[in-house]
Every structure is written in structure tokens, then in C-alpha cells.
Write an enzyme that holds these catalytic residues in place. Structure first.
Site, PDB file in Angstrom:
ATOM      1  N   CYS A  98      -9.264  -7.529   0.904  1.00  0.00           N
ATOM      2  CA  CYS A  98      -9.137  -6.386   1.438  1.00  0.00           C
ATOM      3  C   CYS A  98     -10.474  -5.712   1.202  1.00  0.00           C
ATOM      4  O   CYS A  98     -10.772  -4.442   2.331  1.00  0.00           O
ATOM      5  CB  CYS A  98      -8.265  -5.513   0.261  1.00  0.00           C
ATOM      6  SG  CYS A  98      -6.935  -6.444   0.027  1.00  0.00           S
TER       7      CYS A  98
ATOM      8  N   SER B  68       5.222  -7.202  -2.067  1.00  0.00           N
ATOM      9  CA  SER B  68       4.706  -7.095  -0.546  1.00  0.00           C
ATOM     10  C   SER B  68       5.160  -8.350   0.078  1.00  0.00           C
ATOM     11  O   SER B  68       5.273  -9.366  -0.410  1.00  0.00           O
ATOM     12  CB  SER B  68       3.136  -6.961  -0.505  1.00  0.00           C
ATOM     13  OG  SER B  68       2.897  -7.261   0.850  1.00  0.00           O
ATOM     14  N   GLY B  69       5.957  -8.405   1.335  1.00  0.00           N
ATOM     15  CA  GLY B  69       6.283  -9.241   2.235  1.00  0.00           C
ATOM     16  C   GLY B  69       5.204 -10.354   2.577  1.00  0.00           C
ATOM     17  O   GLY B  69       5.646 -11.392   2.216  1.00  0.00           O
TER      18      GLY B  69
ATOM     19  N   THR C  60       0.891  -1.286   0.009  1.00  0.00           N
ATOM     20  CA  THR C  60       0.098  -0.033  -0.022  1.00  0.00           C
ATOM     21  C   THR C  60       0.961   1.140  -0.022  1.00  0.00           C
ATOM     22  O   THR C  60       0.755   2.207  -0.640  1.00  0.00           O
ATOM     23  CB  THR C  60      -0.906  -0.021   1.107  1.00  0.00           C
ATOM     24  OG1 THR C  60      -1.765  -1.262   0.982  1.00  0.00           O
ATOM     25  CG2 THR C  60      -1.860   1.210   1.273  1.00  0.00           C
TER      26      THR C  60
END
Ligand code: PMP
Length: 378
Positions: free
Chosen positions: A324, A200-201, A71
């Protein structure tokens, strides 16, 4: 028993990540900006993780910037580019099927007075390269297009679109949200013609709250915050060394198995489609050539949320559309041409290497039960 089929929402941190992080939390708590050797040790760990990310992305270590997640990376890319290049060029172009974090960043630019052009997919569900390129003109500073859609698994023609745009308008900065493609389908930012690229991790068996932005050398970005000199001063704030080290370890581990994992989940996805086709009223929303990791389908006459809770009560975890949106329709499914009544009846199943064929059979059996028990109750 738990059957986790929601890896597009998040993944379990891998052993490589957990053990690397545990060591950091217990022993290596130095600040990478401290000048003493304890600080230097922490800085070396961050440098090492940066190299691991760079190796997995196929880029230089200097092009990897750590952030708090996708994000933030998406906001930094979109707002940071517009603020650096958009003084005169105030037109920006994106697709209508982006993740909420990209759509949100463009909404912010629109509120600042930028002209935002959002290109819809064509009849085949894929934004047309020519339509996309045609939306770019001499006033355009940025275009952004995701690699893999998180709700359906559609793979977007990023390479083709960015190449055409760069040919016609070499100064336009290109950004790709590659969160759902990273370490799943092979790409490099260079091959995609992406100047900026988000990962993203927690989608790749590292932790939540860590991500990275690839930024090509020479591409200017105005940071979202002002503070210290970390990450070139563009992303100030003391680095989260444990999260960064865990991210590096997870990525390094996963990058050894990209092809094998894709083959495994592709088999699971095909098996899932095969078993679903034996049930009544199923429409598969994901395209045949989509990501092997994501399968979206609709079950006629049953609402997503009802099915999700029915499955959850049996220890089977999937998403409606995408996680989300927390059950709220994002509108992206309709953009892909899915009828509104079917969009309300959609489930997203997403895989990782740990899933098994037995889990797919259990999911499909539970869905059949849901059809029998819930449809008759209506
Ligand atoms: N982009 C895409 C395509 C995603 O799937 C997600 C996560 N759902 C994000 C961005 C946001 O990632 P993060 O949770 O790291 O902010």
C-alpha cells in the site's frame, strides 16, 4: 514462470469466486431493490452471500454489512462510531502500527477536533494491554486495534485489550481491522470482544473492491453517505451483486481449509527462514509467534526497492514493507523497533496455499544472487 509471494497485498480470485461471478455477470443482473422477481432473485443471492460471510465469521447474518473494501469498512467503523457516540465522548484510542486506512480515519477525526491517542508497541513489539487500557478514560467512545499487522505479521493482543477495556469501560465501542487474520488465524468477533470488525475480499481469493464490516447488533453507526435504504441505510448504493456473490463463494470455500492452509504456509515460512539464515546479513523482522502467512526480513546493504526489482525481473513478486505504501516507508517498521537503515532494506514475503517449497528455494537463490551481484556493484 511466475512466483507470486505477495498474498498479503492481494490474492488470485479462486475458482469458486470466478465461476459464481461469471454466472452473475451473464445472467443475474437484477437490482436487489427491484420489486419484481428478477430483483428478488438478486436479493436472494446477496442474502445467501451474507450468510456465507456470517458462517465464516461466526456471527449472525444481520451483523454483516457489505462495503467496497477494508478501507471503507475501517472508515465507516472509526468515523461512523465517533459521529454516532462522540458528541460528548470525543476521545478515541488506537495503536501506532495500524494500516494506513485506519491511521487515515483517525487523522480525519483529529482534524475534526477529536482527541486521538495512539499507543506504541512495547519493547517486544506488541502494544501492551495495560498501556492501551490506561489510555481509555470516561471520555472515550472508541478504540481500534488490528489483529495481524500487514507489514510484519505481528499478532496483536486484541482479545486481551478489548476485554480489559470492556471491563473497565463497558460503553466503549471496540473495532478490529482483521483483514490479515480473516480465514488465516481462527477468531470470531465475539471471542475478540469486537463490536465492529473489518474484512476484505481480495485478501481471501475474492475480488478487489468488496469488503465487509461486522457490526454487533445495537451498535450505532452514522453512515458516511446518504442515499437509498441498502445495508440498513448505513451504506447506501446499489449492491454489487457479482462482487458480493464472489466474496461469499470464496469465503465459503476457504473456510473449510483454515487449519490445513495455516499448516502448509507455516512450513513454507519456516523453510524460508531456514534458507535465509544461510545467507549473510539477514535479519528476520517477523516475530516467532506471528502470522504464518507473513515473513518480513531485512537484507543488510541492499535497498528494498533494488531487491524488489531484481526479483521482479526474475518473475518473483514480493513487497517492500507493504504494497500500500508503494515503496514509501510507512513508519510502522520503526514502530516495531526495526532500525531505520534495516527498515530501508526490508522485504515482505507473504504466502498462500498455492505456494510451494520449490518457490521458496528459488526466492532464496535469487536473493543470494542479488547479494552477489548488487552488493559488489555498490
Ligand atoms: N487493513 C489491512 C490490515 C490491510 O492489509 C489492507 C490491505 N493492504 C487494508 C486494510 C485495506 O484493504 P482494501 O484494499 O480492501 O481497502
Amino acid at each position: 514462470m511466475m512466483i507470486y509471494l505477495d498474498s498479503a497485498a492481494t490474492t488470485r480470485p479462486g475458482e469458486a469466486c470466478v465461476s459464481a461471478m461469471t454466472e452473475m455477470l451473464r445472467e443475474q443482473y437484477g437490482n436487489p431493490s427491484s420489486l419484481h422477481s428478477f430483483g428478488l432473485a438478486a436479493e436472494t443471492l446477496v442474502t445467501n452471500a451474507r450468510k456465507q460471510l456470517a458462517a465464516a465469521l461466526g456471527c449472525e447474518a444481520g451483523s454483516v454489512m457489505f462495503t467496497s473494501g477494508a478501507t471503507e469498512s475501517n472508515h465507516l467503523a472509526v468515523l461512523g462510531t465517533a459521529h454516532a457516540y462522540g458528541k460528548r465522548k470525543r476521545r478515541v484510542v488506537t495503536s501506532t502500527v495500524e494500516h494506513a486506512s485506519v491511521r487515515g480515519a483517525f487523522d480525519l477525526l483529529e482534524a475534526e477536533g477529536y482527541e486521538v491517542v495512539r499507543v506504541a508497541p512495547g519493547a517486544d513489539g506488541i502494544p501492551d494491554a495495560a498501556a492501551f487500557a490506561a489510555a481509555v478514560n470516561e471520555n472515550t467512545c472508541l478504540i481500534s486495534m488490528m489483529l495481524v499487522n500487514n507489514e510484519t505479521g505481528h499478532i496483536l493482543p486484541v482479545q486481551k485489550v478489548f476485554a480489559q477495556v470492556k471491563r473497565e469501560h463497558p460503553d466503549v465501542i471496540t473495532h478490529c481491522d482483521a483483514v490479515q487474520g480473516f480465514l488465516k488465524i481462527p477468531f470470531t468477533p465475539q471471542k475478540l470482544n469486537a463490536d465492529l470488525l473489518t474484512v476484505s475480499g481480495h485478501k481471501v481469493h475474492a475480488c478487489k473492491g468488496i469488503g465487509a464490516l461486522y457490526h454487533k447488533k445495537g451498535v450505532r453507526l452514522t453512515g458516511l453517505m446518504k442515499g437509498g435504504e441498502q445495508e440498513g441505510g448505513i451504506r447506501p448504493g446499489t449492491e454489487s451483486v457479482p462482487l458480493i456473490v464472489g466474496f461469499g463463494a470464496a469465503v465459503s470455500d476457504l473456510s473449510k481449509t483454515v487449519a490445513g492452509r495455516a499448516e502448509h504456509v507455516s512450513g513454507l515460512r519456516s523453510e524460508c527462514i531456514r534458507q535465509l539464515s544461510a545467507l549473510d546479513g539477514i535479519t528476520v523482522n517477523s516475530p516467532a509467534g506471528g502470522s504464518p502467512y507473513i515473513l518480513s526480513f531485512s537484507v543488510k546493504g541492499l535497498r528494498s526497492e533494488t531487491m524488489l526489482h531484481f526479483l521482479s525481473d526474475r518473475g518473483i513478486y514480493v513487497s517492500s514493507g507493504s504494497a500500500c505504501s508503494k515503496g514509501k516507508q510507512s513508519g510502522v517498521l520503526e514502530q516495531f523497533g526495526i532500525r531505520p537503515d534495516l527498515a530501508d532494506s526490508t522485504l515482505r514475503v507473504s504466502f498462500c496455499a498455492e505456494n510451494t517449497a520449490e518457490e521458496i528455494t528459488a526466492l532464496c537463490a535469487a536473493l543470494q544472487d542479488a547479494q552477489q551481484q548488487l552488493v559488489h556493484k555498490r
